[in-house]
Each structure stands twice: as C-alpha cells, then as structure tokens.
Design a protein around this motif. Structure first.
Motif, mmCIF file in Angstrom:
data_model
loop_
_atom_site.group_PDB
_atom_site.id
_atom_site.type_symbol
_atom_site.label_atom_id
_atom_site.label_comp_id
_atom_site.label_asym_id
_atom_site.label_seq_id
_atom_site.Cartn_x
_atom_site.Cartn_y
_atom_site.Cartn_z
ATOM 1 N N SER A 49 0.807 -1.224 0.000
ATOM 2 C CA SER A 49 0.000 0.000 0.000
ATOM 3 C C SER A 49 0.841 1.276 0.000
ATOM 4 N N ALA A 50 2.063 1.232 0.534
ATOM 5 C CA ALA A 50 2.931 2.422 0.493
ATOM 6 C C ALA A 50 3.378 2.705 -0.949
ATOM 7 N N THR A 51 3.682 1.667 -1.689
ATOM 8 C CA THR A 51 4.036 1.836 -3.100
ATOM 9 C C THR A 51 2.847 2.364 -3.881
ATOM 10 N N THR A 52 1.648 1.876 -3.551
ATOM 11 C CA THR A 52 0.429 2.332 -4.225
ATOM 12 C C THR A 52 0.257 3.837 -4.108
ATOM 13 N N VAL A 53 0.375 4.368 -2.891
ATOM 14 C CA VAL A 53 0.092 5.790 -2.694
ATOM 15 C C VAL A 53 1.127 6.668 -3.403
ATOM 16 N N VAL A 54 2.365 6.230 -3.457
ATOM 17 C CA VAL A 54 3.391 6.970 -4.208
ATOM 18 C C VAL A 54 3.038 6.957 -5.695
ATOM 19 N N ARG A 55 2.638 5.794 -6.213
ATOM 20 C CA ARG A 55 2.239 5.671 -7.618
ATOM 21 C C ARG A 55 1.026 6.543 -7.931
ATOM 22 N N GLU A 56 0.035 6.528 -7.045
ATOM 23 C CA GLU A 56 -1.183 7.304 -7.283
ATOM 24 C C GLU A 56 -0.906 8.811 -7.345
ATOM 25 N N ILE A 57 -0.038 9.305 -6.484
ATOM 26 C CA ILE A 57 0.304 10.741 -6.527
ATOM 27 C C ILE A 57 1.001 11.074 -7.838
ATOM 28 N N GLN A 58 1.843 10.177 -8.318
ATOM 29 C CA GLN A 58 2.500 10.393 -9.616
ATOM 30 C C GLN A 58 1.464 10.401 -10.738
ATOM 31 N N GLU A 59 0.525 9.450 -10.703
ATOM 32 C CA GLU A 59 -0.485 9.360 -11.757
ATOM 33 C C GLU A 59 -1.464 10.539 -11.731
ATOM 34 N N GLU A 60 -1.912 10.919 -10.541
ATOM 35 C CA GLU A 60 -2.944 11.954 -10.426
ATOM 36 C C GLU A 60 -2.411 13.373 -10.528
ATOM 37 N N LEU A 61 -1.182 13.591 -10.034
ATOM 38 C CA LEU A 61 -0.636 14.951 -9.968
ATOM 39 C C LEU A 61 0.657 15.146 -10.749
ATOM 40 N N GLY A 62 1.271 14.061 -11.202
ATOM 41 C CA GLY A 62 2.555 14.175 -11.881
ATOM 42 C C GLY A 62 3.670 14.573 -10.930
ATOM 43 N N GLN A 63 3.512 14.245 -9.651
ATOM 44 C CA GLN A 63 4.469 14.655 -8.619
ATOM 45 C C GLN A 63 5.126 13.433 -7.979
ATOM 46 N N THR A 64 6.383 13.589 -7.623
ATOM 47 C CA THR A 64 7.081 12.560 -6.858
ATOM 48 C C THR A 64 6.804 12.812 -5.384
ATOM 49 N N ALA A 65 6.437 11.753 -4.676
ATOM 50 C CA ALA A 65 6.132 11.862 -3.250
ATOM 51 C C ALA A 65 6.805 10.722 -2.504
ATOM 52 N N THR A 66 7.028 10.946 -1.227
ATOM 53 C CA THR A 66 7.560 9.899 -0.366
ATOM 54 C C THR A 66 6.627 9.711 0.821
ATOM 55 N N VAL A 67 6.615 8.496 1.324
ATOM 56 C CA VAL A 67 5.841 8.198 2.522
ATOM 57 C C VAL A 67 6.640 8.641 3.737
ATOM 58 N N VAL A 68 6.015 9.450 4.594
ATOM 59 C CA VAL A 68 6.642 9.840 5.861
ATOM 60 C C VAL A 68 6.345 8.768 6.903
ATOM 61 N N ARG A 69 5.051 8.413 7.045
ATOM 62 C CA ARG A 69 4.660 7.356 7.977
ATOM 63 C C ARG A 69 3.172 7.071 7.828
ATOM 64 N N PRO A 70 2.754 5.868 8.226
ATOM 65 C CA PRO A 70 1.318 5.578 8.209
ATOM 66 C C PRO A 70 0.628 6.286 9.373
ATOM 67 N N LEU A 71 -0.630 6.680 9.156
ATOM 68 C CA LEU A 71 -1.414 7.374 10.177
ATOM 69 C C LEU A 71 -2.593 6.539 10.668
ATOM 70 N N TRP A 72 -3.388 6.066 9.720
ATOM 71 C CA TRP A 72 -4.617 5.344 10.077
ATOM 72 C C TRP A 72 -4.789 4.139 9.172
ATOM 73 N N HIS A 73 -5.361 3.102 9.761
ATOM 74 C CA HIS A 73 -5.884 1.983 8.984
ATOM 75 C C HIS A 73 -7.379 2.018 9.238
ATOM 76 N N ALA A 74 -8.174 2.200 8.189
ATOM 77 C CA ALA A 74 -9.610 2.402 8.352
ATOM 78 C C ALA A 74 -10.406 1.322 7.636
ATOM 79 N N GLU A 75 -11.449 0.871 8.321
ATOM 80 C CA GLU A 75 -12.434 -0.008 7.720
ATOM 81 C C GLU A 75 -13.716 0.805 7.646
ATOM 82 N N ASN A 76 -14.183 1.037 6.432
ATOM 83 C CA ASN A 76 -15.264 1.972 6.200
ATOM 84 C C ASN A 76 -16.400 1.280 5.449
ATOM 85 N N PHE A 77 -17.610 1.406 5.983
ATOM 86 C CA PHE A 77 -18.811 0.880 5.346
ATOM 87 C C PHE A 77 -19.688 2.082 5.001
#
Length: 157
Positions: A49-77
C-alpha cells in the motif's frame, strides 16, 4: 486493482495520501461531485500500500512523493451512488519532492488522462464546514496520531 463487485455491494482496498503544507491539506474531487476526499487509489495485486500511494500521486498529480509514515488503517462501510461499499484503507502522511503544485485556495486540475480530478488546498482548521469524506477526517486531520490508529466507520447502520 483489488476491487470486487457483487450483488451485495463493492469491496475496495485503497491507499490514501495525507499531504499537508503550511496548515493546509490537499483534497480532490472528481469533476461534478459535491464532496471532497483525500487523494489516493486502489492497491494493485502484489503491490504494497505504500508503493500504491506513491504511484497514485504520480499518476494523479505528476508529482514525486515519499511516505513519511502511516497514520490510520480504516475499515469503512458506506453507501454511494446507490451501492453499498466495504473499504479497507491505509492513510499515509506524505511529503512531496520538489513540488511545483500551485499553492493557495484556487482549485487546479490533476494530470491523470482518464479521470477528471480537481485538487484544492483547504485550511485544516476550517474542515468542519466542508463536505469531506470519510467524515472522521474533519476531526482527525487537525491532530495527527503519533502511531497508527485503527478506525472503523459504519454509515450503513
């Protein structure tokens, strides 16, 4: 991507970016939506999932990003567009590398070709008045946890 549909509903496994700059958080919406959310996307098979979020920021914004740290794990209905969703998400505090994103209160378009996303910086201390989902973010973004928190939200009850 890890996304299943059935007669009962939809399941998503998402990874989400929390990008904060000078007391503002970056949110996005699909053009035509009446609510805002944090950027991110669905996790691909055998992608962490950390690789996913870096990839998504590149795809959506054209920006390079790094993960600082995880904050929340959420289960949402929740319900959306006449369907019931069960979503598992990991929210990461992110840092942009050499960003050239516009900063301020004006909205700007994303760069992803097949999705029309609009991005905007919002003051964190004014999120209570915004249509932001999931709703727990309105409170939690103003006081980030020191460790990972588990959050369960059930809007279907």
């Amino acid at each position: 991507m890890i996304h299943f549909k059935s007669a009962e509903g939809v399941f998503n496994f998402r990874s989400v970016a929390v990008i904060i700059h000078q007391g503002y958080v970056l949110l996005h919406q699909q053009r035509g939506d009446d609510f805002w959310a944090l950027p991110g996307g669905r996790v691909e098979w055998f992608e962490d999932s950390a690789t996913t979020v870096v990839r998504e920021i590149q795809e959506e914004l054209g920006q390079t990003a790094t993960v600082v740290r995880p904050l929340w794990h959420a289960e949402n209905f929740f319900g959306f567009d006449g369907k019931r969703f069960h979503e598992l998400s990991t929210y990461y505090l992110m840092a942009l590398v050499d960003s050239n994103l516009p900063f301020g209160e004006a909205a700007f378009s994303g760069v992803e070709a097949d999705v029309d996303l609009i991005f905007k910086w919002f003051p964190i201390d004014e999120l209570a008045a915004e249509p932001l989902y999931p709703e727990f973010l309105r409170e939690k973004l103003s006081s980030l946890p020191e460790g990972v928190e588990f959050i369960r939200v059930n809007e279907l009850d």
